[in-house]
Write a protein that holds these residues in place. Sequence first.
Motif, mmCIF file in Angstrom:
data_model
loop_
_atom_site.group_PDB
_atom_site.id
_atom_site.type_symbol
_atom_site.label_atom_id
_atom_site.label_comp_id
_atom_site.label_asym_id
_atom_site.label_seq_id
_atom_site.Cartn_x
_atom_site.Cartn_y
_atom_site.Cartn_z
ATOM 1 N N ARG A 26 0.077 -9.296 2.830
ATOM 2 C CA ARG A 26 1.497 -9.682 2.762
ATOM 3 C C ARG A 26 2.225 -8.942 1.641
ATOM 4 O O ARG A 26 3.337 -8.467 1.821
ATOM 5 C CB ARG A 26 1.634 -11.194 2.550
ATOM 6 C CG ARG A 26 1.444 -12.020 3.795
ATOM 7 C CD ARG A 26 1.831 -13.478 3.579
ATOM 8 N NE ARG A 26 1.123 -14.119 2.469
ATOM 9 C CZ ARG A 26 -0.100 -14.646 2.551
ATOM 10 N NH1 ARG A 26 -0.747 -14.617 3.694
ATOM 11 N NH2 ARG A 26 -0.652 -15.215 1.498
ATOM 12 N N ARG A 27 1.613 -8.857 0.490
ATOM 13 C CA ARG A 27 2.271 -8.236 -0.667
ATOM 14 C C ARG A 27 2.412 -6.720 -0.552
ATOM 15 O O ARG A 27 3.344 -6.146 -1.094
ATOM 16 C CB ARG A 27 1.520 -8.578 -1.950
ATOM 17 C CG ARG A 27 1.692 -10.010 -2.395
ATOM 18 C CD ARG A 27 1.117 -10.186 -3.800
ATOM 19 N NE ARG A 27 1.195 -11.540 -4.273
ATOM 20 C CZ ARG A 27 2.265 -12.074 -4.840
ATOM 21 N NH1 ARG A 27 3.353 -11.370 -5.002
ATOM 22 N NH2 ARG A 27 2.247 -13.330 -5.259
ATOM 23 N N THR A 28 1.465 -6.066 0.115
ATOM 24 C CA THR A 28 1.486 -4.602 0.199
ATOM 25 C C THR A 28 2.081 -4.066 1.491
ATOM 26 O O THR A 28 2.448 -2.900 1.562
ATOM 27 C CB THR A 28 0.061 -4.028 0.081
ATOM 28 O OG1 THR A 28 -0.727 -4.516 1.179
ATOM 29 C CG2 THR A 28 -0.589 -4.381 -1.251
ATOM 30 N N GLY A 29 2.137 -4.910 2.524
ATOM 31 C CA GLY A 29 2.600 -4.430 3.829
ATOM 32 C C GLY A 29 1.509 -3.724 4.620
ATOM 33 O O GLY A 29 1.765 -3.159 5.674
ATOM 34 N N ILE A 30 0.282 -3.769 4.123
ATOM 35 C CA ILE A 30 -0.849 -3.182 4.848
ATOM 36 C C ILE A 30 -1.325 -4.201 5.877
ATOM 37 O O ILE A 30 -1.586 -5.361 5.538
ATOM 38 C CB ILE A 30 -1.999 -2.827 3.882
ATOM 39 C CG1 ILE A 30 -1.522 -1.813 2.843
ATOM 40 C CG2 ILE A 30 -3.210 -2.297 4.647
ATOM 41 C CD1 ILE A 30 -2.503 -1.567 1.707
ATOM 42 N N HIS A 31 -1.427 -3.776 7.133
ATOM 43 C CA HIS A 31 -1.845 -4.681 8.206
ATOM 44 C C HIS A 31 -3.204 -5.287 7.870
ATOM 45 O O HIS A 31 -4.081 -4.623 7.315
ATOM 46 C CB HIS A 31 -1.910 -3.926 9.541
ATOM 47 C CG HIS A 31 -1.992 -4.834 10.706
ATOM 48 N ND1 HIS A 31 -3.187 -5.346 11.164
ATOM 49 C CD2 HIS A 31 -1.028 -5.347 11.503
ATOM 50 C CE1 HIS A 31 -2.959 -6.121 12.199
ATOM 51 N NE2 HIS A 31 -1.648 -6.143 12.423
ATOM 52 N N ARG A 32 -3.367 -6.559 8.224
ATOM 53 C CA ARG A 32 -4.605 -7.280 7.891
ATOM 54 C C ARG A 32 -5.851 -6.564 8.395
ATOM 55 O O ARG A 32 -6.872 -6.540 7.707
ATOM 56 C CB ARG A 32 -4.552 -8.696 8.447
ATOM 57 C CG ARG A 32 -3.546 -9.565 7.714
ATOM 58 C CD ARG A 32 -3.372 -10.889 8.397
ATOM 59 N NE ARG A 32 -4.540 -11.728 8.155
ATOM 60 C CZ ARG A 32 -4.474 -13.008 7.905
ATOM 61 N NH1 ARG A 32 -3.321 -13.621 7.872
ATOM 62 N NH2 ARG A 32 -5.566 -13.698 7.698
ATOM 63 N N SER A 33 -5.789 -5.997 9.598
ATOM 64 C CA SER A 33 -6.977 -5.313 10.123
ATOM 65 C C SER A 33 -7.295 -4.041 9.338
ATOM 66 O O SER A 33 -8.453 -3.662 9.211
ATOM 67 C CB SER A 33 -6.792 -4.985 11.612
ATOM 68 O OG SER A 33 -5.689 -4.115 11.789
ATOM 69 N N ASP A 34 -6.280 -3.384 8.782
ATOM 70 C CA ASP A 34 -6.501 -2.203 7.945
ATOM 71 C C ASP A 34 -6.941 -2.584 6.537
ATOM 72 O O ASP A 34 -7.648 -1.821 5.870
ATOM 73 C CB ASP A 34 -5.223 -1.363 7.860
ATOM 74 C CG ASP A 34 -4.824 -0.770 9.199
ATOM 75 O OD1 ASP A 34 -5.723 -0.377 9.964
ATOM 76 O OD2 ASP A 34 -3.605 -0.703 9.472
ATOM 77 N N MET A 35 -6.533 -3.751 6.082
ATOM 78 C CA MET A 35 -6.857 -4.191 4.729
ATOM 79 C C MET A 35 -8.361 -4.294 4.522
ATOM 80 O O MET A 35 -8.878 -3.963 3.451
ATOM 81 C CB MET A 35 -6.174 -5.527 4.419
ATOM 82 C CG MET A 35 -6.400 -6.041 3.007
ATOM 83 S SD MET A 35 -5.854 -4.913 1.705
ATOM 84 C CE MET A 35 -4.083 -5.142 1.824
ATOM 85 N N VAL A 36 -9.078 -4.725 5.533
ATOM 86 C CA VAL A 36 -10.535 -4.853 5.430
ATOM 87 C C VAL A 36 -11.147 -3.498 5.073
ATOM 88 O O VAL A 36 -11.968 -3.406 4.151
ATOM 89 C CB VAL A 36 -11.135 -5.404 6.741
ATOM 90 C CG1 VAL A 36 -12.653 -5.378 6.704
ATOM 91 C CG2 VAL A 36 -10.619 -6.811 7.008
ATOM 92 N N ALA A 37 -10.726 -2.447 5.756
ATOM 93 C CA ALA A 37 -11.266 -1.116 5.482
ATOM 94 C C ALA A 37 -10.891 -0.641 4.082
ATOM 95 O O ALA A 37 -11.710 -0.040 3.376
ATOM 96 C CB ALA A 37 -10.776 -0.120 6.531
#
Length: 160
Positions: free
Chosen positions: A73-84
């Motif tokens: 939420r804070r960075t705008g990085i999609h949740r599925s990409d955040m894991v990587a």
Amino acid sequence: MSDSTPDMTGSTDRPATAARLRNLGTRLLSLAAIQSDRLVNEELARAGARKWHYAVLATLEEFGPASQSELSRRTGIHRSDMVAVINELADHGRVERSPNPADRRQNIIAVTKEGHRLLLKLDKLLAEVENEVLAPLNPSDREQLTRLLTALVDHHGHHM
């Protein structure tokens, strides 16, 4: 008739461009963004990092440990990409995961000393890139550009 027209600095080193293209703000914004993005990506790659790494490290440094969903939420990085992104950072010892005491199904991500060192290095690197990209602008123009770009970003729903 000349093959080139003077640009904003008076230089005629570039081929002539149609006035409607030279004066189209959205086109100029796109061209500047492409150039800026290329330089940022190249320099970050030389440092073994990516923009998303910087975004996560900067967010953790400023706001403290957070869940992956909060970082998303804070960075705008999609949740599925955040894991990587978290996996890449953790693999290099730049962040660490620990179970959330309030919800054991969730991990809390925190920046490590190595992550902090990298963030300081990337801060310096990005300041140098910004100086290169914005070299034609004086400090007042840079501040005005930042205010104007912030207004555009906020207006279009990408609150920072």
